[in-house]
Design a protein around this motif. Structure first.
Motif, PDB file in Angstrom:
ATOM      1  N   GLU A  16      13.534  -6.103  22.867  1.00 61.46           N
ATOM      2  CA  GLU A  16      14.461  -4.981  22.697  1.00 61.46           C
ATOM      3  C   GLU A  16      15.845  -5.347  23.231  1.00 61.46           C
ATOM      4  OE1 GLU A  16      14.907  -0.299  24.029  1.00 61.46           O
ATOM      5  OE2 GLU A  16      12.924  -1.236  24.015  1.00 61.46           O
ATOM      6  N   VAL A  17      16.890  -5.043  22.474  1.00 61.30           N
ATOM      7  CA  VAL A  17      18.257  -5.320  22.893  1.00 61.30           C
ATOM      8  C   VAL A  17      18.597  -4.442  24.098  1.00 61.30           C
ATOM      9  CG1 VAL A  17      20.691  -5.144  22.238  1.00 61.30           C
ATOM     10  CG2 VAL A  17      19.015  -6.050  20.613  1.00 61.30           C
ATOM     11  N   LYS A  18      19.156  -5.087  25.121  1.00 58.39           N
ATOM     12  CA  LYS A  18      19.558  -4.398  26.343  1.00 58.39           C
ATOM     13  C   LYS A  18      21.038  -4.695  26.559  1.00 58.39           C
ATOM     14  CE  LYS A  18      14.980  -5.605  27.846  1.00 58.39           C
ATOM     15  NZ  LYS A  18      14.716  -6.441  26.656  1.00 58.39           N
ATOM     16  N   LEU A  19      21.880  -3.708  26.282  1.00 56.84           N
ATOM     17  CA  LEU A  19      23.327  -3.878  26.404  1.00 56.84           C
ATOM     18  C   LEU A  19      23.741  -3.753  27.864  1.00 56.84           C
ATOM     19  CD1 LEU A  19      25.998  -4.276  24.851  1.00 56.84           C
ATOM     20  CD2 LEU A  19      26.166  -1.790  24.761  1.00 56.84           C
ATOM     21  N   LEU A  20      24.373  -4.815  28.366  1.00 58.43           N
ATOM     22  CA  LEU A  20      24.867  -4.800  29.737  1.00 58.43           C
ATOM     23  C   LEU A  20      26.115  -3.924  29.823  1.00 58.43           C
ATOM     24  CD1 LEU A  20      24.448  -8.595  30.429  1.00 58.43           C
ATOM     25  CD2 LEU A  20      23.225  -6.760  31.603  1.00 58.43           C
ATOM     26  N   GLN A  48      18.091  -0.499  23.461  1.00 55.33           N
ATOM     27  CA  GLN A  48      18.491  -0.013  22.141  1.00 55.33           C
ATOM     28  C   GLN A  48      17.483   0.978  21.547  1.00 55.33           C
ATOM     29  OE1 GLN A  48      18.864  -3.026  19.037  1.00 55.33           O
ATOM     30  NE2 GLN A  48      20.832  -2.104  18.472  1.00 55.33           N
ATOM     31  N   SER A  49      16.214   0.844  21.931  1.00 51.76           N
ATOM     32  CA  SER A  49      15.186   1.775  21.447  1.00 51.76           C
ATOM     33  C   SER A  49      14.904   2.891  22.451  1.00 51.76           C
ATOM     34  CB  SER A  49      13.889   1.009  21.144  1.00 51.76           C
ATOM     35  OG  SER A  49      14.100   0.079  20.119  1.00 51.76           O
ATOM     36  N   SER A  50      15.846   3.120  23.354  1.00 52.66           N
ATOM     37  CA  SER A  50      15.806   4.208  24.340  1.00 52.66           C
ATOM     38  C   SER A  50      14.779   4.026  25.452  1.00 52.66           C
ATOM     39  CB  SER A  50      15.587   5.566  23.652  1.00 52.66           C
ATOM     40  OG  SER A  50      16.659   5.821  22.764  1.00 52.66           O
ATOM     41  N   HIS A  51      14.298   2.797  25.662  1.00 53.03           N
ATOM     42  CA  HIS A  51      13.397   2.540  26.780  1.00 53.03           C
ATOM     43  C   HIS A  51      14.214   2.312  28.044  1.00 53.03           C
ATOM     44  CE1 HIS A  51      10.623   1.307  23.421  1.00 53.03           C
ATOM     45  NE2 HIS A  51       9.909   2.191  24.088  1.00 53.03           N
ATOM     46  N   GLU A  52      13.630   2.699  29.195  1.00 54.23           N
ATOM     47  CA  GLU A  52      14.302   2.540  30.491  1.00 54.23           C
ATOM     48  C   GLU A  52      13.930   1.191  31.105  1.00 54.23           C
ATOM     49  OE1 GLU A  52      13.904   5.802  33.287  1.00 54.23           O
ATOM     50  OE2 GLU A  52      13.409   7.123  31.601  1.00 54.23           O
ATOM     51  N   PHE A 154      19.269  -9.515  26.676  1.00 57.41           N
ATOM     52  CA  PHE A 154      20.429  -8.794  27.185  1.00 57.41           C
ATOM     53  C   PHE A 154      21.644  -9.230  26.378  1.00 57.41           C
ATOM     54  CE2 PHE A 154      17.572  -8.294  30.702  1.00 57.41           C
ATOM     55  CZ  PHE A 154      17.924  -7.080  31.270  1.00 57.41           C
ATOM     56  N   VAL A 155      22.561  -8.297  26.132  1.00 56.53           N
ATOM     57  CA  VAL A 155      23.750  -8.567  25.338  1.00 56.53           C
ATOM     58  C   VAL A 155      24.978  -8.195  26.161  1.00 56.53           C
ATOM     59  CG1 VAL A 155      25.018  -7.919  23.255  1.00 56.53           C
ATOM     60  CG2 VAL A 155      22.533  -8.166  23.168  1.00 56.53           C
ATOM     61  N   VAL A 156      25.978  -9.087  26.132  1.00 53.38           N
ATOM     62  CA  VAL A 156      27.236  -8.840  26.813  1.00 53.38           C
ATOM     63  C   VAL A 156      28.042  -7.844  25.989  1.00 53.38           C
ATOM     64  CG1 VAL A 156      29.370  -9.909  27.634  1.00 53.38           C
ATOM     65  CG2 VAL A 156      27.210 -11.170  27.783  1.00 53.38           C
ATOM     66  N   PRO A 157      28.581  -6.787  26.617  1.00 57.34           N
ATOM     67  CA  PRO A 157      29.338  -5.788  25.854  1.00 57.34           C
ATOM     68  C   PRO A 157      30.577  -6.392  25.191  1.00 57.34           C
ATOM     69  CG  PRO A 157      29.613  -5.459  28.215  1.00 57.34           C
ATOM     70  CD  PRO A 157      28.573  -6.526  28.040  1.00 57.34           C
ATOM     71  N   ASP A 158      30.842  -5.938  23.990  1.00 61.50           N
ATOM     72  CA  ASP A 158      32.019  -6.345  23.216  1.00 61.50           C
ATOM     73  C   ASP A 158      32.064  -7.820  22.858  1.00 61.50           C
ATOM     74  OD1 ASP A 158      32.958  -3.706  23.325  1.00 61.50           O
ATOM     75  OD2 ASP A 158      33.894  -4.088  25.270  1.00 61.50           O
ATOM     76  N   HIS A 159      31.020  -8.564  23.202  1.00 68.03           N
ATOM     77  CA  HIS A 159      30.992  -9.991  22.894  1.00 68.03           C
ATOM     78  C   HIS A 159      29.582 -10.418  22.470  1.00 68.03           C
ATOM     79  CE1 HIS A 159      34.390  -9.545  25.704  1.00 68.03           C
ATOM     80  NE2 HIS A 159      34.963 -10.372  24.875  1.00 68.03           N
TER      81      HIS A 159
END
Length: 169
Positions: A16-20, A48-52, A154-159
């Motif tokens: 799952e994508v996790k936006l930092l 991204q799928s609303s998991h904590e 994990f994904v870096v915001p805006d990049h």
């Protein structure tokens, strides 16, 4: 009582994508805990799928090789440790499920190792992340953090897709 996560659910949560958050580097800089021999930092976020999820960084004040980078999934107030990248702390790790079945190689040498959540450990009443494997994918705290961020999507915001830069110690 917590439910047993299947191996498929565990893998899906890891993918799952996790936006930092934009200030992730400062929020992940470990700080000394009062009256403790370690520094720690926690970061909670929604996938991204609303998991904590929570990312916990812990490192010893005495030894640069004694650390943990931990990814936790929370469901209905229960925490599931999905992955734990550990440093070379002084004790050996025993994979208990494998030991109970007489499998060879159940004890790991002192060194860097990755704990992984498994369905079989939960079903046997053992810690969800009790299974571990030796690794040479990192040699220090920064490498363990980098591997966690990359392996757990994990994904870096805006990049998106950019190189992950770690916080300064």
């Amino acid at each position: 009582m917590a439910r047993v996560l299947t191996d498929d659910e565990i893998n899906s949560l890891l993918r799952e994508v996790k936006l930092l958050p934009s200030n992730w580097t400062s929020r992940l800089r470990p700080r000394p805990k009062s009256n403790m021999a370690f520094s720690q930092r926690d970061l909670s976020l929604i996938g991204q799928s609303s998991h904590e999820f929570s990312l916990i960084l812990r490192r010893s004040q005495q030894s640069p090789f004694d650390f943990s980078v931990i990814l936790i999934y929370t469901e209905e107030s229960h925490d599931y440790i999905l992955r734990r990248n550990n440093g070379a702390h002084p004790s050996r790790h025993t994979n208990k499920w494998e030991k109970m079945r007489g499998a060879s190689g159940y004890q790991l040498d002192v060194g860097f190792h990755i704990h992984m959540a498994t369905e079989r450990y939960q079903s046997a009443g053992l810690d969800i992340d009790g299974y571990a494997e030796q690794t040479d994918k990192y040699q220090d705290f920064d490498g363990a953090l980098r591997l966690m961020l990359l392996d757990s999507n994990f994904v870096v915001p805006d990049h998106p897709g950019s190189q992950i830069r770690l916080p300064e110690a």
